[in-house]
Design a protein around this motif. Structure first.
Motif, mmCIF file in Angstrom:
data_model
loop_
_atom_site.group_PDB
_atom_site.id
_atom_site.type_symbol
_atom_site.label_atom_id
_atom_site.label_comp_id
_atom_site.label_asym_id
_atom_site.label_seq_id
_atom_site.Cartn_x
_atom_site.Cartn_y
_atom_site.Cartn_z
ATOM 1 N N GLU A 175 0.892 -1.125 -0.084
ATOM 2 C CA GLU A 175 -0.195 0.061 0.108
ATOM 3 C C GLU A 175 0.779 1.260 0.114
ATOM 4 O OE1 GLU A 175 -2.852 0.270 3.189
ATOM 5 O OE2 GLU A 175 -3.583 2.042 2.560
ATOM 6 N N ARG A 176 2.212 1.394 0.665
ATOM 7 C CA ARG A 176 2.731 2.432 0.977
ATOM 8 C C ARG A 176 3.415 2.964 -0.416
ATOM 9 N NH1 ARG A 176 7.110 2.805 5.656
ATOM 10 N NH2 ARG A 176 5.226 3.062 7.035
ATOM 11 N N LEU A 177 3.854 1.602 -1.058
ATOM 12 C CA LEU A 177 4.482 1.804 -2.391
ATOM 13 C C LEU A 177 3.679 2.496 -3.335
ATOM 14 C CD1 LEU A 177 7.297 1.163 -3.764
ATOM 15 C CD2 LEU A 177 6.270 -0.836 -4.617
ATOM 16 N N SER A 178 2.315 1.675 -3.458
ATOM 17 C CA SER A 178 1.247 2.171 -4.314
ATOM 18 C C SER A 178 0.878 3.609 -4.012
ATOM 19 C CB SER A 178 -0.027 1.482 -4.455
ATOM 20 O OG SER A 178 0.379 0.111 -4.470
ATOM 21 N N ASN A 179 0.861 4.147 -2.730
ATOM 22 C CA ASN A 179 0.460 5.497 -2.395
ATOM 23 C C ASN A 179 1.495 6.562 -3.042
ATOM 24 O OD1 ASN A 179 -1.803 5.262 -1.389
ATOM 25 N ND2 ASN A 179 -1.048 4.870 0.738
ATOM 26 N N LEU A 180 2.721 5.976 -2.819
ATOM 27 C CA LEU A 180 4.012 6.853 -3.380
ATOM 28 C C LEU A 180 3.975 7.149 -4.807
ATOM 29 C CD1 LEU A 180 6.815 8.171 -2.534
ATOM 30 C CD2 LEU A 180 7.735 6.036 -3.203
ATOM 31 N N LEU A 181 3.744 5.809 -5.759
ATOM 32 C CA LEU A 181 4.303 5.457 -7.255
ATOM 33 C C LEU A 181 3.145 6.109 -7.894
ATOM 34 C CD1 LEU A 181 6.218 2.415 -7.263
ATOM 35 C CD2 LEU A 181 7.011 4.584 -7.039
ATOM 36 N N MET A 182 1.884 5.860 -7.553
ATOM 37 C CA MET A 182 0.647 6.172 -8.546
ATOM 38 C C MET A 182 0.704 7.611 -8.879
ATOM 39 S SD MET A 182 -0.927 3.860 -9.645
ATOM 40 C CE MET A 182 0.529 3.042 -9.674
ATOM 41 N N PRO A 183 0.736 8.538 -7.740
ATOM 42 C CA PRO A 183 0.884 10.022 -8.113
ATOM 43 C C PRO A 183 2.002 10.277 -9.111
ATOM 44 C CG PRO A 183 0.478 9.823 -5.770
ATOM 45 C CD PRO A 183 0.600 8.347 -6.173
ATOM 46 N N VAL A 184 2.975 9.664 -8.803
ATOM 47 C CA VAL A 184 4.219 9.978 -9.699
ATOM 48 C C VAL A 184 3.860 9.577 -11.061
ATOM 49 C CG1 VAL A 184 6.606 9.208 -10.114
ATOM 50 C CG2 VAL A 184 5.958 9.458 -8.044
ATOM 51 N N LEU A 185 3.284 8.280 -11.325
ATOM 52 C CA LEU A 185 2.708 7.667 -12.580
ATOM 53 C C LEU A 185 1.851 8.907 -13.392
ATOM 54 C CD1 LEU A 185 1.991 4.106 -13.574
ATOM 55 C CD2 LEU A 185 0.071 5.712 -13.695
ATOM 56 N N PHE A 186 0.927 9.381 -12.420
ATOM 57 C CA PHE A 186 0.033 10.229 -13.209
ATOM 58 C C PHE A 186 0.693 11.546 -13.647
ATOM 59 C CE2 PHE A 186 -3.325 7.248 -11.902
ATOM 60 C CZ PHE A 186 -4.271 7.222 -12.863
ATOM 61 N N LEU A 187 1.625 12.070 -12.658
ATOM 62 C CA LEU A 187 2.326 13.334 -13.187
ATOM 63 C C LEU A 187 3.197 13.233 -14.305
ATOM 64 C CD1 LEU A 187 4.011 14.974 -10.060
ATOM 65 C CD2 LEU A 187 2.735 15.898 -11.787
ATOM 66 N N ILE A 188 3.805 12.025 -14.505
ATOM 67 C CA ILE A 188 4.511 11.845 -15.497
ATOM 68 C C ILE A 188 3.517 11.486 -16.888
ATOM 69 C CG2 ILE A 188 6.171 10.200 -16.900
ATOM 70 C CD1 ILE A 188 7.197 9.307 -14.061
ATOM 71 N N LEU A 189 2.399 10.931 -16.765
ATOM 72 C CA LEU A 189 1.428 10.783 -17.874
ATOM 73 C C LEU A 189 1.138 12.464 -18.312
ATOM 74 C CD1 LEU A 189 -0.825 7.884 -16.838
ATOM 75 C CD2 LEU A 189 0.500 8.015 -18.864
ATOM 76 N N ILE A 190 0.935 13.085 -17.420
ATOM 77 C CA ILE A 190 0.451 14.484 -17.613
ATOM 78 C C ILE A 190 1.579 15.336 -18.495
ATOM 79 C CG2 ILE A 190 -0.344 16.772 -16.734
ATOM 80 C CD1 ILE A 190 -1.646 15.160 -14.536
ATOM 81 N N VAL A 191 2.857 15.019 -17.984
ATOM 82 C CA VAL A 191 3.919 15.887 -18.592
ATOM 83 C C VAL A 191 3.891 15.205 -20.286
ATOM 84 C CG1 VAL A 191 6.459 15.954 -18.766
ATOM 85 C CG2 VAL A 191 5.308 16.244 -16.688
ATOM 86 N N PHE A 192 3.838 14.060 -20.385
ATOM 87 C CA PHE A 192 3.840 13.545 -21.823
ATOM 88 C C PHE A 192 2.866 13.779 -22.652
ATOM 89 C CE2 PHE A 192 7.417 10.729 -20.184
ATOM 90 C CZ PHE A 192 8.025 10.804 -21.203
ATOM 91 N N CYS A 193 1.592 14.143 -21.735
ATOM 92 C CA CYS A 193 0.187 14.267 -22.685
ATOM 93 C C CYS A 193 0.373 15.877 -23.103
ATOM 94 C CB CYS A 193 -0.990 14.258 -21.751
ATOM 95 S SG CYS A 193 -1.902 13.628 -22.380
ATOM 96 N N VAL A 194 0.935 16.683 -22.514
ATOM 97 C CA VAL A 194 1.093 18.239 -22.865
ATOM 98 C C VAL A 194 2.221 18.282 -23.868
ATOM 99 C CG1 VAL A 194 1.989 20.459 -22.044
ATOM 100 C CG2 VAL A 194 0.472 18.902 -20.278
ATOM 101 N N ASN A 195 3.220 17.485 -23.832
ATOM 102 C CA ASN A 195 4.375 17.502 -24.677
ATOM 103 C C ASN A 195 3.830 17.192 -25.873
ATOM 104 O OD1 ASN A 195 7.287 17.623 -25.451
ATOM 105 N ND2 ASN A 195 6.755 15.496 -25.709
ATOM 106 N N SER A 196 3.295 15.831 -25.879
ATOM 107 C CA SER A 196 2.682 15.588 -27.200
ATOM 108 C C SER A 196 1.649 16.178 -27.963
ATOM 109 C CB SER A 196 1.887 13.963 -26.967
ATOM 110 O OG SER A 196 2.349 13.087 -27.665
ATOM 111 N N LEU A 197 0.803 16.803 -27.371
ATOM 112 C CA LEU A 197 -0.219 17.682 -27.749
ATOM 113 C C LEU A 197 0.338 18.977 -28.559
ATOM 114 C CD1 LEU A 197 -3.340 17.157 -25.255
ATOM 115 C CD2 LEU A 197 -3.010 16.099 -27.805
ATOM 116 N N MET A 198 1.751 19.408 -28.138
ATOM 117 C CA MET A 198 2.045 20.702 -28.384
ATOM 118 C C MET A 198 2.833 20.077 -29.945
ATOM 119 S SD MET A 198 2.941 22.901 -25.375
ATOM 120 C CE MET A 198 4.482 22.340 -25.332
ATOM 121 N N LEU A 199 2.942 19.055 -30.100
ATOM 122 C CA LEU A 199 3.739 18.533 -31.300
ATOM 123 C C LEU A 199 3.178 18.895 -32.785
ATOM 124 C CD1 LEU A 199 5.100 15.092 -30.549
ATOM 125 C CD2 LEU A 199 6.514 17.082 -30.427
ATOM 126 N N PRO A 200 3.884 19.262 -33.628
ATOM 127 C CA PRO A 200 3.254 19.715 -34.809
ATOM 128 C C PRO A 200 2.592 18.528 -35.323
ATOM 129 C CG PRO A 200 5.554 19.665 -35.101
ATOM 130 C CD PRO A 200 5.509 19.423 -33.750
#
Ligand code: TRP
Length: 448
Positions: A175-200
């Motif tokens: 549980e502790r590991l999931s509480n730590l890693l899941m927010p990190v996972l969603f943060l990384i996803l958001i970074v990539f999403c923004v980056n991808s949508l800005m591509l030509p």
């Protein structure tokens, strides 16, 4: 303290509701979402595949997820004991045993792919993918997976990381590991999403993913959408049943199941939004299939502004997603060994991970020295994948839904789902009794 409370304390339980959701989402979100979903959708009619997929998540995925959670929390025991006690027949424990066997097989080949993500994280951190040529990256990938020393090392390293999380227990480890890693996972996803949508040319990628083209839909498409829904939600093997046995009594199961299924689907769609705009923007082929992530994407990172930073971040994302999924696969067997044989958590974790290291080693070597060692004309890696994903998973799903629909007393299921006297309950039970087993039998027959 009541005896059931006492029992719960002894066998471990999730501390918080958020922790329970994070852990179950951690199980569901894995290579299935980030690696498999985008290429399945890409090659199966884009938006049409997505619609069919959503349909199966709603009518097969969510009801079965509810049923697994309900049965697990009701019996507060491992899958083998749960199926035996809910049906009143010891022989029905075999359904749980099947789940254990399948989960160990999945764990073995999944860890090989997860091992590649560690290796690719290291490569992208150290020297990066200098080449933008897919051919060069193809040979890089082939030579790393063929090297026995590297494959074994990374597969085993990945499994050892699992061991350390598992041995610490449900609350302090998983549980502790999931509480730590899941927010990190969603943060990384958001970074990539923004980056991808800005591509030509991002729009072309989105059109590829979302344009509804039913002319590409065949029976196989429908069945692979259903198979994908199963694998992605981690249902059919008693994995979610085991996590359900750690839920608090106050957790509202249907609401939790809907949250988990929504987040899981969100991650799958986000992965498509991340991958396809990049693929089109850099003039690559979207239909590369399984090698999309290990060959096409590194080529794109080589050419992309900020690729030096984004590449390691992407492989870390895959690593995190894999780790929380393999932990859930191991937990089915660990809960069985601790409860049935009275082993300590450490001993059970060592046994399960040790066995997976032996079997995972064979899978790792299937791309090198054991490439020609075939059983039924499949390498060990492909055999484990086929036997678990195409045979044991659907079979387990049929049995679990039949047991929940027919053998598990109606009133107890309704009470666990907090749906006593609610019309929705009759719908869920009808799906479990008839529709879900029928749908799964179809996938099963087709895949053989
Ligand atoms: N759902 C995970 C993924 O999408 C894989 C997984 C974890 C799984 N536990 C499972 C699949 C149990 C089937 C059964 O990658």
């Amino acid at each position: 303290m009541s005896s059931s409370n006492h029992n719960q304390m002894r066998r471990g339980a999730f501390a918080t509701r958020i922790g329970a959701i994070a852990t179950a989402v951690g199980s569901a979100v894995g290579l299935g979402n980030i690696w498999r979903f985008p290429y399945e959708a890409g090659t199966n009619g884009g938006g049409a595949f997505l619609i069919i997929y959503l349909f199966f998540i709603a009518i097969v995925g969510i009801p079965l997820l509810c049923a697994e959670f309900a049965m697990g929390r009701d019996s507060r025991a491992n899958a083998v004991k749960t199926f035996a006690s809910l049906t009143g027949r010891k022989s029905m424990g075999a359904v749980g045993v099947m789940g254990i066997v399948a989960s160990v097989l999945i764990l073995s080949f999944y860890s090989v792919v997860a091992g590649w993500t560690i290796e690719y994280t290291i490569i992208s951190f150290s020297r990066g993918f200098k080449s933008t040529d897919v051919e060069t990256l193809h040979s890089l990938f082939n030579s790393s997976i063929a090297s026995p020393a590297k494959s074994l090392f990374f597969t085993w390293l990945f499994l050892l990381i699992n061991y350390f999380a598992l041995a610490r227990g449900v609350r302090k480890g998983i549980e502790r590991l999931s509480n730590l890693l899941m927010p990190v996972l969603f943060l990384i996803l958001i970074v990539f999403c923004v980056n991808s949508l800005m591509l030509p040319d991002a729009g072309r990628g989105l059109r590829f993913l979302f344009a509804v083209d039913f002319s590409q839909v065949s029976v196989t498409t429908v069945l692979s959408a259903m198979g994908q829904a199963f694998f992605s939600l981690s249902i059919g093997l008693g994995c979610m049943l085991t996590y359900g046995s750690y839920f608090k009594d106050s957790t509202i199961i249907p609401r939790t199941a809907v949250s988990i299924a929504s987040l899981d689907t969100l991650v799958a769609i986000l992965s498509g939004i991340i991958i396809f705009p990049a693929v089109f923007s850099f003039g690559m082929s979207p239909t590369a299939g399984p090698t999309l992530v290990f060959e096409t994407l590194p080529a794109i990172f080589g050419a992309m502004a900020g690729g030096r930073i984004l590449a390691p971040l992407f492989f870390i994302l895959l690593f995190i997603a894999s780790l929380t999924s393999t932990i859930s696969m191991s937990e089915i067997s660990i809960s069985f060994c601790t409860e049935q044989f009275g082993w300590s958590r450490k001993k059970a974790s060592a046994a399960v991970i040790g066995l997976s290291m032996a079997l995972g080693g064979l899978c790792a070597l299937s791309f090198g020295p054991l490439a020609n060692f075939k059983i039924c004309s499949l390498t060990v890696f492909n055999l484990f994948d086929f036997a678990s994903s195409n045979v044991l998973l659907p079979l387990g799903g049929v049995c679990a839904s039949l047991i929940a629909g027919w053998a598990y007393p109606r009133s107890r299921l309704a009470a666990q789902l907090s749906l006593t006297g609610n019309k929705l309950f009759s719908v869920i039970r009808f799906l479990l009794r008839y529709i879900i087993p029928f749908c799964i039998l179809l996938i099963f027959i087709n895949s053989l």
